[in-house]
Design a protein around this motif. Structure first.
Motif, PDB file in Angstrom:
ATOM      1  N   GLU A  71      46.051  74.131  50.399  1.00  0.00           N
ATOM      2  CA  GLU A  71      45.451  75.007  49.390  1.00  0.00           C
ATOM      3  C   GLU A  71      46.176  74.898  48.048  1.00  0.00           C
ATOM      4  O   GLU A  71      45.605  75.186  46.999  1.00  0.00           O
ATOM      5  N   LYS A  72      47.440  74.489  48.091  1.00  0.00           N
ATOM      6  CA  LYS A  72      48.212  74.340  46.853  1.00  0.00           C
ATOM      7  C   LYS A  72      48.517  72.855  46.644  1.00  0.00           C
ATOM      8  O   LYS A  72      49.169  72.224  47.462  1.00  0.00           O
ATOM      9  N   ARG A  73      47.993  72.309  45.564  1.00  0.00           N
ATOM     10  CA  ARG A  73      48.152  70.882  45.281  1.00  0.00           C
ATOM     11  C   ARG A  73      48.644  70.669  43.862  1.00  0.00           C
ATOM     12  O   ARG A  73      48.438  71.508  42.984  1.00  0.00           O
ATOM     13  N   SER A  74      49.266  69.520  43.658  1.00  0.00           N
ATOM     14  CA  SER A  74      49.707  69.127  42.316  1.00  0.00           C
ATOM     15  C   SER A  74      49.433  67.647  42.115  1.00  0.00           C
ATOM     16  O   SER A  74      49.395  66.875  43.077  1.00  0.00           O
ATOM     17  N   GLY A  75      49.229  67.264  40.869  1.00  0.00           N
ATOM     18  CA  GLY A  75      48.883  65.881  40.570  1.00  0.00           C
ATOM     19  C   GLY A  75      50.085  64.949  40.637  1.00  0.00           C
ATOM     20  O   GLY A  75      51.240  65.377  40.517  1.00  0.00           O
ATOM     21  N   LEU A  76      49.806  63.669  40.848  1.00  0.00           N
ATOM     22  CA  LEU A  76      50.852  62.659  40.775  1.00  0.00           C
ATOM     23  C   LEU A  76      51.379  62.567  39.348  1.00  0.00           C
ATOM     24  O   LEU A  76      50.625  62.744  38.383  1.00  0.00           O
ATOM     25  N   ARG A  77      52.642  62.270  39.206  1.00  0.00           N
ATOM     26  CA  ARG A  77      53.202  62.060  37.872  1.00  0.00           C
ATOM     27  C   ARG A  77      52.956  60.608  37.464  1.00  0.00           C
ATOM     28  O   ARG A  77      53.492  59.681  38.074  1.00  0.00           O
ATOM     29  N   ILE A  78      52.147  60.425  36.432  1.00  0.00           N
ATOM     30  CA  ILE A  78      51.826  59.083  35.932  1.00  0.00           C
ATOM     31  C   ILE A  78      52.755  58.771  34.756  1.00  0.00           C
ATOM     32  O   ILE A  78      52.708  59.432  33.718  1.00  0.00           O
ATOM     33  N   HIS A  79      53.610  57.768  34.909  1.00  0.00           N
ATOM     34  CA  HIS A  79      54.596  57.433  33.878  1.00  0.00           C
ATOM     35  C   HIS A  79      54.036  56.484  32.827  1.00  0.00           C
ATOM     36  O   HIS A  79      54.399  56.574  31.652  1.00  0.00           O
ATOM     37  N   ARG A  80      53.195  55.553  33.244  1.00  0.00           N
ATOM     38  CA  ARG A  80      52.611  54.576  32.332  1.00  0.00           C
ATOM     39  C   ARG A  80      51.134  54.408  32.660  1.00  0.00           C
ATOM     40  O   ARG A  80      50.685  54.748  33.759  1.00  0.00           O
ATOM     41  N   HIS A  81      50.382  53.905  31.701  1.00  0.00           N
ATOM     42  CA  HIS A  81      48.949  53.714  31.893  1.00  0.00           C
ATOM     43  C   HIS A  81      48.591  52.243  31.656  1.00  0.00           C
ATOM     44  O   HIS A  81      48.129  51.870  30.578  1.00  0.00           O
ATOM     45  N   PRO A  82      48.828  51.394  32.656  1.00  0.00           N
ATOM     46  CA  PRO A  82      48.531  49.963  32.481  1.00  0.00           C
ATOM     47  C   PRO A  82      47.027  49.676  32.506  1.00  0.00           C
ATOM     48  O   PRO A  82      46.276  50.291  33.276  1.00  0.00           O
ATOM     49  N   VAL A  83      46.613  48.768  31.664  1.00  0.00           N
ATOM     50  CA  VAL A  83      45.222  48.293  31.637  1.00  0.00           C
ATOM     51  C   VAL A  83      45.256  46.775  31.525  1.00  0.00           C
ATOM     52  O   VAL A  83      45.987  46.229  30.686  1.00  0.00           O
ATOM     53  N   SER A  84      44.507  46.095  32.364  1.00  0.00           N
ATOM     54  CA  SER A  84      44.480  44.630  32.310  1.00  0.00           C
ATOM     55  C   SER A  84      43.256  44.141  31.543  1.00  0.00           C
ATOM     56  O   SER A  84      42.196  44.786  31.557  1.00  0.00           O
ATOM     57  N   THR A  85      43.407  43.023  30.887  1.00  0.00           N
ATOM     58  CA  THR A  85      42.314  42.382  30.154  1.00  0.00           C
ATOM     59  C   THR A  85      42.296  40.913  30.538  1.00  0.00           C
ATOM     60  O   THR A  85      43.290  40.205  30.367  1.00  0.00           O
ATOM     61  N   SER A  86      41.166  40.456  31.058  1.00  0.00           N
ATOM     62  CA  SER A  86      41.065  39.083  31.553  1.00  0.00           C
ATOM     63  C   SER A  86      40.271  38.195  30.606  1.00  0.00           C
ATOM     64  O   SER A  86      39.319  38.640  29.959  1.00  0.00           O
ATOM     65  N   PHE A  87      40.689  36.936  30.576  1.00  0.00           N
ATOM     66  CA  PHE A  87      40.072  35.931  29.708  1.00  0.00           C
ATOM     67  C   PHE A  87      39.826  34.666  30.520  1.00  0.00           C
ATOM     68  O   PHE A  87      40.501  34.407  31.513  1.00  0.00           O
ATOM     69  N   CYS A  88      38.871  33.870  30.073  1.00  0.00           N
ATOM     70  CA  CYS A  88      38.747  32.509  30.596  1.00  0.00           C
ATOM     71  C   CYS A  88      38.616  31.554  29.417  1.00  0.00           C
ATOM     72  O   CYS A  88      38.156  31.936  28.340  1.00  0.00           O
ATOM     73  N   MET A  89      39.066  30.332  29.609  1.00  0.00           N
ATOM     74  CA  MET A  89      39.104  29.350  28.537  1.00  0.00           C
ATOM     75  C   MET A  89      38.163  28.194  28.834  1.00  0.00           C
ATOM     76  O   MET A  89      38.064  27.724  29.975  1.00  0.00           O
ATOM     77  N   PHE A  90      37.488  27.742  27.802  1.00  0.00           N
ATOM     78  CA  PHE A  90      36.703  26.506  27.835  1.00  0.00           C
ATOM     79  C   PHE A  90      37.273  25.621  26.741  1.00  0.00           C
ATOM     80  O   PHE A  90      36.884  25.742  25.574  1.00  0.00           O
ATOM     81  N   ASP A  91      38.271  24.808  27.115  1.00  0.00           N
ATOM     82  CA  ASP A  91      39.027  24.021  26.140  1.00  0.00           C
ATOM     83  C   ASP A  91      39.697  24.966  25.147  1.00  0.00           C
ATOM     84  O   ASP A  91      40.551  25.730  25.525  1.00  0.00           O
ATOM     85  N   ASP A  92      39.274  24.984  23.871  1.00  0.00           N
ATOM     86  CA  ASP A  92      39.913  25.843  22.880  1.00  0.00           C
ATOM     87  C   ASP A  92      39.176  27.157  22.668  1.00  0.00           C
ATOM     88  O   ASP A  92      39.553  27.961  21.814  1.00  0.00           O
ATOM     89  N   SER A  93      38.121  27.383  23.415  1.00  0.00           N
ATOM     90  CA  SER A  93      37.318  28.598  23.274  1.00  0.00           C
ATOM     91  C   SER A  93      37.741  29.646  24.305  1.00  0.00           C
ATOM     92  O   SER A  93      37.910  29.343  25.481  1.00  0.00           O
ATOM     93  N   ILE A  94      37.922  30.894  23.842  1.00  0.00           N
ATOM     94  CA  ILE A  94      38.343  31.983  24.713  1.00  0.00           C
ATOM     95  C   ILE A  94      37.198  32.969  24.907  1.00  0.00           C
ATOM     96  O   ILE A  94      36.597  33.440  23.949  1.00  0.00           O
TER      97      ILE A  94
END
Length: 277
Positions: free
Chosen positions: A182-205
């Motif tokens: 009945e009594k809950r508390s949230g996790l402590r979040i120290h950092r907020h990581p976000v990933s960003t993905s890329f793919c390459m076609f020769d020199d084009s991103i």
């Protein structure tokens, strides 16, 4: 006709769009697909989130359990991530034990958790040497159309921010734990990581690649940033090398993407909190 050409000559089909500085789905090279987020969608989990990036859909469910800490780390708990790629998400995957891509994705998520410090395992300790929390982070892909890693990290972060830990007390005489749901508390979040993905076609991103673009690309790259514009990790699974200039371009785009996703998570989280107030 176009569908047949795409199947018979996929690279030539893609190169035709690349010459016009666009992509087969109509996006510009540096344009992300629409990203949507739902938090708290699994009522039986201690925290959850569902993410859609274009046609790619991933859901993360968090479950917590009590356990004994290890002798080597008596003041720490555990975080156990797992990424599942079931046959229902794509015909590319088969039933059975986790394949190579699922294992690589699970390791990537584990590395991001450690390198970013999103959660400190010390925070999961209830009583040193006696009791701690194990946080299971199960990520399942429901629909796979490329860029699984970004969807997984967004789902993970949003689900962790949604996680509530029940209150635990330990009887001084019997040393037995009592859990108050009945009594809950949230996790402590120290950092907020976000990933960003890329793919390459020769020199084009290309940012936010689809599955077709991932298969045809000459290289792939995932950059993980946190809210302080700190570089948490760079993941490059082989392929053609990348110049320092191109890498810096990707990092700059990852910084901008972080701000967008961080704002989205906060907005949805606040909406969920207000709805339950």
């Amino acid at each position: 006709m176009a569908a047949g050409y795409k199947t018979a000559e996929p690279m030539e089909y893609h190169q035709g769009f690349l010459k016009e500085n666009c992509r087969p789905d109509g996006r510009e090279l540096v344009e992300f697909r629409t990203t949507t987020l739902n938090i708290g969608s699994i009522s039986t989990a201690d925290g959850s989130a569902l993410v859609k990036i274009g046609n790619t859909t991933a859901i993360c469910g968090i479950k917590v359990e009590l356990a004994n800490p290890t002798v080597e780390a008596p003041h720490k708990g555990y975080i156990v991530p797992n990424v599942d790629l079931p046959p229902l998400c794509s015909s590319r995957f088969r039933p059975g034990p986790p394949g190579e891509q699922a294992q690589a994705a699970s390791q990537f998520v584990a590395d991001v958790i450690e390198s970013s410090g999103v959660i400190q395992t010390e925070d999961l300790c209830i009583e040193k040497g006696k009791l701690c929390w194990v946080v299971y982070c199960d990520i399942m892909c429901l629909d796979y159309d490329g860029n699984l890693l970004d969807a997984s990290i967004i789902a993970l972060l949003a689900a962790l921010k949604n996680t509530q830990l029940p209150e635990v007390t330990i009887n001084a005489e019997t040393c037995a734990p009592t859990v108050n749901f009945e009594k809950r508390s949230g996790l402590r979040i120290h950092r907020h990581p976000v990933s960003t993905s890329f793919c390459m076609f020769d020199d084009s991103i290309h940012v936010d690649p689809t599955i077709d673009e991932e298969v045809l690309s000459t290289a792939q790259l995932t950059v993980v940033m946190d809210e302080g514009d700190r570089l948490c990790s760079v993941h490059k699974p082989g392929g053609k090398s990348l110049s320092a200039e191109k890498l810096q371009e990707c990092i700059s785009r990852a910084m901008a993407r972080h701000r967008v996703i961080h704002k989205l998570i906060d907005k949805v989280a606040q909406s969920v909190k207000a709805a339950h107030a």
